[in-house]
Design a protein around this motif. Structure first.
Motif, PDB file in Angstrom:
ATOM      1  N   LEU A  35       9.056  23.222 -27.432  1.00 19.16           N
ATOM      2  CA  LEU A  35       9.783  23.178 -26.161  1.00 19.16           C
ATOM      3  C   LEU A  35      10.732  21.986 -26.141  1.00 19.16           C
ATOM      4  O   LEU A  35      10.390  20.908 -26.619  1.00 19.16           O
ATOM      5  N   THR A  36      11.894  22.210 -25.566  1.00 20.16           N
ATOM      6  CA  THR A  36      12.814  21.126 -25.259  1.00 20.16           C
ATOM      7  C   THR A  36      13.114  21.234 -23.774  1.00 20.16           C
ATOM      8  O   THR A  36      13.463  22.311 -23.291  1.00 20.16           O
ATOM      9  N   VAL A  37      12.946  20.140 -23.048  1.00 16.92           N
ATOM     10  CA  VAL A  37      13.082  20.155 -21.596  1.00 16.92           C
ATOM     11  C   VAL A  37      14.170  19.176 -21.170  1.00 16.92           C
ATOM     12  O   VAL A  37      14.214  18.044 -21.646  1.00 16.92           O
ATOM     13  N   GLY A  38      15.038  19.630 -20.272  1.00 14.68           N
ATOM     14  CA  GLY A  38      16.105  18.781 -19.739  1.00 14.68           C
ATOM     15  C   GLY A  38      17.469  19.253 -20.199  1.00 14.68           C
ATOM     16  O   GLY A  38      17.641  19.666 -21.354  1.00 14.68           O
ATOM     17  N   VAL A  39      18.443  19.204 -19.309  1.00 16.88           N
ATOM     18  CA  VAL A  39      19.789  19.696 -19.610  1.00 16.88           C
ATOM     19  C   VAL A  39      20.390  18.965 -20.808  1.00 16.88           C
ATOM     20  O   VAL A  39      20.892  19.596 -21.747  1.00 16.88           O
ATOM     21  N   TYR A  40      20.341  17.654 -20.809  1.00 11.70           N
ATOM     22  CA  TYR A  40      20.983  16.896 -21.879  1.00 11.70           C
ATOM     23  C   TYR A  40      20.249  17.046 -23.205  1.00 11.70           C
ATOM     24  O   TYR A  40      20.874  17.177 -24.259  1.00 11.70           O
ATOM     25  N   GLU A  41      18.901  17.047 -23.147  1.00 16.11           N
ATOM     26  CA  GLU A  41      18.121  17.230 -24.363  1.00 16.11           C
ATOM     27  C   GLU A  41      18.370  18.612 -24.963  1.00 16.11           C
ATOM     28  O   GLU A  41      18.501  18.770 -26.180  1.00 16.11           O
ATOM     29  N   ASP A  49      21.286  22.076 -33.849  1.00 19.78           N
ATOM     30  CA  ASP A  49      20.623  23.152 -34.586  1.00 19.78           C
ATOM     31  C   ASP A  49      20.517  24.411 -33.727  1.00 19.78           C
ATOM     32  O   ASP A  49      19.434  24.777 -33.282  1.00 19.78           O
ATOM     33  N   PRO A  50      21.626  25.092 -33.498  1.00 18.55           N
ATOM     34  CA  PRO A  50      21.598  26.273 -32.621  1.00 18.55           C
ATOM     35  C   PRO A  50      20.731  27.413 -33.159  1.00 18.55           C
ATOM     36  O   PRO A  50      20.194  28.195 -32.381  1.00 18.55           O
ATOM     37  N   ASP A  51      20.548  27.469 -34.474  1.00 19.45           N
ATOM     38  CA  ASP A  51      19.727  28.538 -35.048  1.00 19.45           C
ATOM     39  C   ASP A  51      18.245  28.368 -34.741  1.00 19.45           C
ATOM     40  O   ASP A  51      17.475  29.316 -34.871  1.00 19.45           O
ATOM     41  N   SER A  52      17.834  27.179 -34.333  1.00 17.35           N
ATOM     42  CA  SER A  52      16.427  26.952 -34.014  1.00 17.35           C
ATOM     43  C   SER A  52      16.064  27.422 -32.609  1.00 17.35           C
ATOM     44  O   SER A  52      14.890  27.539 -32.280  1.00 17.35           O
ATOM     45  N   VAL A  53      17.066  27.703 -31.779  1.00 17.97           N
ATOM     46  CA  VAL A  53      16.804  28.087 -30.388  1.00 17.97           C
ATOM     47  C   VAL A  53      16.495  29.575 -30.316  1.00 17.97           C
ATOM     48  O   VAL A  53      17.262  30.413 -30.787  1.00 17.97           O
ATOM     49  N   SER A  54      15.364  29.892 -29.700  1.00 18.66           N
ATOM     50  CA  SER A  54      14.931  31.279 -29.590  1.00 18.66           C
ATOM     51  C   SER A  54      15.121  31.832 -28.181  1.00 18.66           C
ATOM     52  O   SER A  54      15.394  33.021 -28.017  1.00 18.66           O
ATOM     53  N   GLU A 109      11.540  14.959 -14.416  1.00 18.03           N
ATOM     54  CA  GLU A 109      12.585  14.918 -13.404  1.00 18.03           C
ATOM     55  C   GLU A 109      13.604  16.022 -13.605  1.00 18.03           C
ATOM     56  O   GLU A 109      14.169  16.524 -12.657  1.00 18.03           O
ATOM     57  N   ASP A 110      13.862  16.390 -14.854  1.00 23.89           N
ATOM     58  CA  ASP A 110      14.893  17.386 -15.129  1.00 23.89           C
ATOM     59  C   ASP A 110      14.292  18.576 -15.869  1.00 23.89           C
ATOM     60  O   ASP A 110      14.147  18.541 -17.089  1.00 23.89           O
ATOM     61  N   THR A 111      13.948  19.597 -15.123  1.00 22.18           N
ATOM     62  CA  THR A 111      13.487  20.841 -15.741  1.00 22.18           C
ATOM     63  C   THR A 111      14.490  21.950 -15.454  1.00 22.18           C
ATOM     64  O   THR A 111      14.121  23.110 -15.383  1.00 22.18           O
ATOM     65  N   HIS A 112      15.748  21.574 -15.289  1.00 13.88           N
ATOM     66  CA  HIS A 112      16.779  22.582 -15.029  1.00 13.88           C
ATOM     67  C   HIS A 112      16.998  23.483 -16.230  1.00 13.88           C
ATOM     68  O   HIS A 112      17.440  24.615 -16.082  1.00 13.88           O
ATOM     69  N   CYS A 113      16.730  22.974 -17.418  1.00  9.32           N
ATOM     70  CA  CYS A 113      16.904  23.777 -18.630  1.00  9.32           C
ATOM     71  C   CYS A 113      15.707  23.546 -19.540  1.00  9.32           C
ATOM     72  O   CYS A 113      15.298  22.410 -19.762  1.00  9.32           O
ATOM     73  N   VAL A 114      15.164  24.653 -20.068  1.00 14.95           N
ATOM     74  CA  VAL A 114      14.060  24.592 -21.019  1.00 14.95           C
ATOM     75  C   VAL A 114      14.407  25.519 -22.178  1.00 14.95           C
ATOM     76  O   VAL A 114      14.770  26.672 -21.962  1.00 14.95           O
ATOM     77  N   LEU A 115      14.314  24.992 -23.393  1.00 15.79           N
ATOM     78  CA  LEU A 115      14.547  25.795 -24.585  1.00 15.79           C
ATOM     79  C   LEU A 115      13.233  26.011 -25.317  1.00 15.79           C
ATOM     80  O   LEU A 115      12.422  25.098 -25.433  1.00 15.79           O
ATOM     81  N   ILE A 116      13.064  27.215 -25.815  1.00 16.65           N
ATOM     82  CA  ILE A 116      11.960  27.519 -26.706  1.00 16.65           C
ATOM     83  C   ILE A 116      12.573  27.600 -28.098  1.00 16.65           C
ATOM     84  O   ILE A 116      13.498  28.380 -28.336  1.00 16.65           O
ATOM     85  N   THR A 117      12.081  26.757 -28.984  1.00 11.26           N
ATOM     86  CA  THR A 117      12.642  26.687 -30.331  1.00 11.26           C
ATOM     87  C   THR A 117      11.661  27.256 -31.340  1.00 11.26           C
ATOM     88  O   THR A 117      10.455  27.344 -31.083  1.00 11.26           O
ATOM     89  N   ASN A 118      12.204  27.629 -32.482  1.00 11.33           N
ATOM     90  CA  ASN A 118      11.381  28.102 -33.586  1.00 11.33           C
ATOM     91  C   ASN A 118      10.945  26.901 -34.406  1.00 11.33           C
ATOM     92  O   ASN A 118      11.771  26.037 -34.700  1.00 11.33           O
TER      93      ASN A 118
END
Length: 154
Positions: A35-41, A49-54, A109-118
């Protein structure tokens, strides 16, 4: 659940099923350090690494309508996801999302964006993530490009 089974579900059943699947995927991804949490992160990960984002989750709250910078970030993130074939959903309960992805010891504080990565080894597969991809694919076929999912209550 097959794609055909998803198609014959009623819209409310689809949304409930997708909400449960999203919660399950978020918990599993957190356990797998995916998981990656936060808009900037999230923007950093997408850039490096855009290929790691699922999968991408965008969360809105009451401040969204007043925050022009956040709206611009959302537009850029959505565009990036569309360009890179990354499934994306929107949730309206940012507090519930923070409860799911947050650690009890830390306040997010910032959970506006969450990415699930491989993971780097690519060994992590989740049937709930497949359900979400099917849900997004079906929503796109109905011209709902960023479908909204309601997370189940505790």
């Amino acid at each position: 659940m097959t794609f055909e089974e998803v198609l014959i579900q009623k819209p409310t059943e689809r949304a409930q099923c997708a909400g449960k699947a999203l919660e399950e995927v978020l918990v599993t991804a957190q356990d797998n350090c995916a998981l990656t949490v936060g808009v900037y992160e999230c923007a950093k990960v997408m850039n490096l690494d855009p290929d790691s984002v699922s999968f991408c989750v965008l969360a809105m709250d009451e401040d969204f309508q007043c925050d022009i910078a956040l709206q611009i970030h959302f537009t850029l993130i959505q565009s990036f996801c569309f360009d890179n074939d990354i499934s994306i959903v929107r949730v309206s309960d940012m507090q519930r999302l923070a409860e799911i992805v947050g650690d009890k010891a830390e306040q997010l504080e910032d959970t506006h964006c969450v990415l699930i990565t491989n993971p780097a080894d690519g060994s992590w597969e989740d049937p709930a993530l497949e359900k979400l991809h099917l849900f997004c694919e079906e929503s796109r076929s109905l011209s709902d490009w960023v479908p909204e999912i309601s997370l189940p209550e505790r």
